[in-house]
Design an enzyme around this catalytic site. Structure first.
Site, mmCIF file in Angstrom:
data_model
loop_
_atom_site.group_PDB
_atom_site.id
_atom_site.type_symbol
_atom_site.label_atom_id
_atom_site.label_comp_id
_atom_site.label_asym_id
_atom_site.label_seq_id
_atom_site.Cartn_x
_atom_site.Cartn_y
_atom_site.Cartn_z
ATOM 1 N N HIS A 1 76.514 -26.230 -20.836
ATOM 2 C CA HIS A 1 77.753 -27.001 -20.914
ATOM 3 C C HIS A 1 78.203 -27.004 -22.368
ATOM 4 C CE1 HIS A 1 77.571 -28.468 -16.800
ATOM 5 N NE2 HIS A 1 76.269 -28.542 -16.974
ATOM 6 N N ILE A 2 79.464 -26.733 -22.587
ATOM 7 C CA ILE A 2 80.012 -26.660 -23.938
ATOM 8 C C ILE A 2 79.944 -28.031 -24.612
ATOM 9 C CG2 ILE A 2 82.158 -26.224 -25.234
ATOM 10 C CD1 ILE A 2 82.842 -24.234 -22.854
ATOM 11 N N ASP B 1 71.790 -24.473 -3.680
ATOM 12 C CA ASP B 1 70.984 -23.678 -2.737
ATOM 13 C C ASP B 1 70.949 -22.213 -3.152
ATOM 14 O OD1 ASP B 1 70.180 -25.732 -1.108
ATOM 15 O OD2 ASP B 1 71.795 -25.484 0.354
ATOM 16 N N PRO C 1 84.918 -23.679 -12.271
ATOM 17 C CA PRO C 1 86.338 -24.019 -12.205
ATOM 18 C C PRO C 1 86.932 -24.519 -13.523
ATOM 19 C CG PRO C 1 85.015 -25.543 -10.884
ATOM 20 C CD PRO C 1 84.119 -24.414 -11.289
ATOM 21 N N ASN C 2 88.115 -24.019 -13.780
ATOM 22 C CA ASN C 2 88.959 -24.376 -14.928
ATOM 23 C C ASN C 2 88.549 -23.706 -16.237
ATOM 24 O OD1 ASN C 2 90.748 -26.219 -13.498
ATOM 25 N ND2 ASN C 2 88.966 -27.546 -13.342
ATOM 26 N N GLU D 1 71.428 -23.254 -17.356
ATOM 27 C CA GLU D 1 72.686 -23.988 -17.143
ATOM 28 C C GLU D 1 73.218 -24.396 -18.514
ATOM 29 O OE1 GLU D 1 72.322 -27.439 -14.610
ATOM 30 O OE2 GLU D 1 74.339 -28.163 -15.140
ATOM 31 N N ARG E 1 80.028 -37.543 -15.474
ATOM 32 C CA ARG E 1 79.838 -36.192 -16.044
ATOM 33 C C ARG E 1 78.391 -35.933 -16.480
ATOM 34 N NH1 ARG E 1 84.497 -33.328 -16.723
ATOM 35 N NH2 ARG E 1 86.385 -34.549 -17.021
ATOM 36 N N ASN F 1 77.713 -21.723 -16.593
ATOM 37 C CA ASN F 1 78.414 -22.982 -16.845
ATOM 38 C C ASN F 1 79.113 -23.316 -15.527
ATOM 39 O OD1 ASN F 1 79.979 -25.152 -17.470
ATOM 40 N ND2 ASN F 1 80.676 -24.347 -19.447
ATOM 41 N N ALA G 1 82.536 -28.322 -12.968
ATOM 42 C CA ALA G 1 82.417 -29.470 -12.057
ATOM 43 C C ALA G 1 81.631 -29.162 -10.779
ATOM 44 C CB ALA G 1 83.801 -30.017 -11.733
ATOM 45 N N ARG H 1 93.373 -25.155 -23.216
ATOM 46 C CA ARG H 1 93.528 -26.586 -22.940
ATOM 47 C C ARG H 1 92.437 -27.380 -23.678
ATOM 48 N NH1 ARG H 1 97.433 -29.201 -21.362
ATOM 49 N NH2 ARG H 1 96.139 -30.602 -20.147
ATOM 50 N N TYR I 1 86.808 -28.688 -26.147
ATOM 51 C CA TYR I 1 86.144 -27.439 -25.759
ATOM 52 C C TYR I 1 86.281 -26.321 -26.798
ATOM 53 C CZ TYR I 1 85.865 -29.826 -21.297
ATOM 54 O OH TYR I 1 85.588 -30.743 -20.319
ATOM 55 N N ARG J 1 79.920 -38.023 -22.773
ATOM 56 C CA ARG J 1 81.328 -37.955 -22.441
ATOM 57 C C ARG J 1 81.863 -39.322 -22.049
ATOM 58 N NH1 ARG J 1 83.368 -32.818 -21.075
ATOM 59 N NH2 ARG J 1 85.289 -33.988 -20.805
HETATM 60 O O1 CA2 Z 1 81.256 -29.014 -21.187
HETATM 61 C C1 CA2 Z 1 81.327 -28.166 -20.276
HETATM 62 O O2 CA2 Z 1 81.137 -26.970 -20.451
HETATM 63 C C2 CA2 Z 1 81.734 -28.619 -18.868
HETATM 64 O O3 CA2 Z 1 80.902 -27.914 -17.945
HETATM 65 C C3 CA2 Z 1 83.198 -28.226 -18.639
HETATM 66 C C4 CA2 Z 1 83.703 -28.662 -17.268
HETATM 67 C C5 CA2 Z 1 83.485 -30.161 -17.075
HETATM 68 O O4 CA2 Z 1 83.841 -30.524 -15.732
HETATM 69 C C6 CA2 Z 1 82.028 -30.581 -17.328
HETATM 70 O O5 CA2 Z 1 81.943 -32.001 -17.252
HETATM 71 C C7 CA2 Z 1 81.536 -30.118 -18.674
HETATM 72 C C8 CA2 Z 1 85.158 -28.201 -17.027
HETATM 73 C C9 CA2 Z 1 86.158 -28.954 -17.887
HETATM 74 C C10 CA2 Z 1 87.585 -28.762 -17.474
HETATM 75 O O6 CA2 Z 1 88.013 -27.435 -17.698
HETATM 76 C C11 CA2 Z 1 88.551 -27.054 -18.891
HETATM 77 C C12 CA2 Z 1 88.295 -25.772 -19.312
HETATM 78 C C13 CA2 Z 1 88.791 -25.301 -20.473
HETATM 79 C C14 CA2 Z 1 89.577 -26.115 -21.270
HETATM 80 C C15 CA2 Z 1 89.853 -27.391 -20.851
HETATM 81 C C16 CA2 Z 1 89.343 -27.875 -19.652
#
Ligand code: CA2
Length: 148
Positions: free
Chosen positions: A101-102, A88, A11-12, A99, A113, A75, A78, A19, A24, A108
């Protein structure tokens, strides 16, 4: 037929590069896909890159990858904090799962997180190296799947 590496984004992450670039970076998911393809293609691997904001769709993506994928780079965003159905589904896969994470989730602003519930369903985790985490995951899968 080329061996497939599935790159799954939660998600996101569709907003990557749009953003919060201070956290990121400015690369988009299309840039990630291009980079991973450039790594995979010469080694004879194909990259399938997907993103979803919906947990059930992520589970379908994992089920698809379960049948015949050389590996999965995920990735989970959340979903890694409460996505037990995703855990599962990952546990049903026999292929290597990386797995990624950027950001460095251990460094953080918020403590919640740092703890991914998915780590027990994956082969390994890479966190905090910006979008390089995706290519590193792909390289690892290529290495173990090519017997190098
Ligand atoms: O660091 C990562 O890749 C994360 O998996 C990104 C997730 C965050 O919930 C994890 O804690 C770490 C998503 C972040 C919110 O989504 C955005 C995506 C793109 C730009 C800004 C926010």
């Amino acid at each position: 037929m080329a061996k497939k590496i599935h790159i799954l984004n939660g998600p996101n992450l569709g907003l990557l590069g749009v953003r919060e670039p201070h956290l990121y970076g400015s690369a988009t998911l299309a840039d990630v896909e291009r980079e991973c393809r450039e790594i995979a293609k010469p080694a004879g691997f194909e990259v399938i890159c997907r993103q979803t904001d919906a947990e059930h769709e992520m589970i379908h993506f994992i089920h698809e990858a379960r049948i015949g994928a050389a590996g999965i780079v995920i990735n989970p965003a959340a979903f890694c904090y409460a996505g037990y159905p995703v855990l599962d589904a990952l546990k049903m896969c026999d292929c290597p799962i990386i797995e990624v994470h950027i950001t460095n989730i251990h460094r953080r602003e918020a403590e919640w997180r740092a703890k991914s519930i998915l780590t027990q369903g994956v082969t390994g985790m890479i966190s905090g190296l910006g979008i390089d985490v995706y290519g590193l995951g792909v390289r690892h899968i290529i290495r173990v799947r090519s017997g190098q």
